[in-house]
Design an enzyme around this catalytic site. Structure first.
Site, mmCIF file in Angstrom:
data_model
loop_
_atom_site.group_PDB
_atom_site.id
_atom_site.type_symbol
_atom_site.label_atom_id
_atom_site.label_comp_id
_atom_site.label_asym_id
_atom_site.label_seq_id
_atom_site.Cartn_x
_atom_site.Cartn_y
_atom_site.Cartn_z
ATOM 1 N N HIS A 164 0.821 -1.210 0.000
ATOM 2 C CA HIS A 164 0.000 0.000 0.000
ATOM 3 C C HIS A 164 0.857 1.263 0.000
ATOM 4 O O HIS A 164 1.993 1.251 0.472
ATOM 5 C CB HIS A 164 -0.886 0.049 1.254
ATOM 6 C CG HIS A 164 -1.991 -0.948 1.291
ATOM 7 N ND1 HIS A 164 -2.261 -1.729 2.399
ATOM 8 C CD2 HIS A 164 -2.919 -1.291 0.366
ATOM 9 C CE1 HIS A 164 -3.305 -2.498 2.152
ATOM 10 N NE2 HIS A 164 -3.731 -2.254 0.929
ATOM 11 N N CYS A 251 -3.202 0.832 9.828
ATOM 12 C CA CYS A 251 -4.159 -0.186 9.377
ATOM 13 C C CYS A 251 -5.159 -0.578 10.453
ATOM 14 O O CYS A 251 -6.257 -1.033 10.155
ATOM 15 C CB CYS A 251 -3.422 -1.473 8.975
ATOM 16 S SG CYS A 251 -2.048 -1.313 7.862
#
Length: 256
Positions: A164, A251
């Site tokens: 990511h 996250c």
């Protein structure tokens, strides 16, 4: 200013979570629970009201609540995770989101668009959307169409390493960023004050700015010192069990 966060307790199935950090082995569930509890306690210490969702054994990676949604003051976007093992998480986050947003503030990324929140980095009212294996151009286009209706803007940047965007570039407010050597060369970031995190501490890029304080993963002294030298107070949190399944500090929560 963040006032709220949503988290989800790790499930026992997290030992089967998606990983590229094979050398670190599988996470130990009991240790992951302790680390997650400390993470949630730290969010609360920083003034956030935390909604803690129950573990969901159907989805090994479901403690990473940042990926199935992107939240902001004026709207929320339910994403469309690219991996089959994670796609169902988007249905399980909706109820929690709807407690804080009206129906006309909640939107969905639809196939063939894909998006995961780990690719979305906010700077003021602008969002940098990483185009990666998890977030495609159509997902980014739909996201832009949604957020621009509410006065936000967005643009895309390529993710040419790893999973990511926010694994390789993090905005810490006050025009400061932590970046990898590759992301340091990204033209979109040229006007920021960039600290290039050394390769051996690359995991520490994913530090988390909360209301003036930065939560930093434990065990990365060079990055810790750089953040302190920028003038931020820090809180150290061990997230080593989550690293084993490609997870990091941002996250583990949705913040708004």
């Amino acid at each position: 200013m963040f006032t709220k966060a949503i988290t989800r307790k790790p499930c026992k199935a997290l030992i089967d979570g998606i990983t590229t950090y094979l050398a670190d082995g599988k996470p130990v569930y009991e240790n992951a629970i302790k680390q997650h509890d400390k993470y949630v306690a730290t969010l609360k210490e920083l003034g956030l009201q935390v909604t803690e969702l129950d573990a969901d054994e159907r989805f090994p990676d479901s403690c990473f609540v940042e990926d199935p949604a992107v939240v902001m003051e004026r709207c929320a976007v339910i994403t469309n995770p690219a991996r089959d093992s994670r796609n169902g998480e988007k249905f399980e986050i909706v109820d929690a989101i709807q407690k804080f947003y009206s129906d006309d503030q909640v939107f969905h990324i639809e196939a063939p668009g894909t998006m995961e929140g780990g690719d979305v980095m906010r700077v003021g009212d602008h969002f940098y959307v990483g185009q990666s294996d998890r977030t495609n151009a159509e997902g980014a286009r739909q996201f832009n169409d949604i957020v621009t209706k509410f006065g936000y803007t967005s643009s895309t940047v390529p993710v040419v390493e790893g999973l990511h965007l926010k694994d390789f570039a993090i905005y810490l407010e006050n025009n400061n960023m932590l970046v990898s050597e590759i992301m340091d060369k990204e033209p979109a970031f040229k006007d920021f004050n960039r600290f290039v995190v050394p390769a051996e501490e690359i995991y520490a890029i994913n530090s988390l700015y909360i209301n003036g304080t930065v939560i930093v993963p434990k065990g990365y002294p060079k990055t810790q010192k750089a953040i302190e030298d920028m003038g931020y107070p820090i809180k150290l949190v061990d997230s080593g069990e989550f690293k084993k399944i490609d997870g990091s500090l941002t996250c583990l929560s949705l913040r708004f």
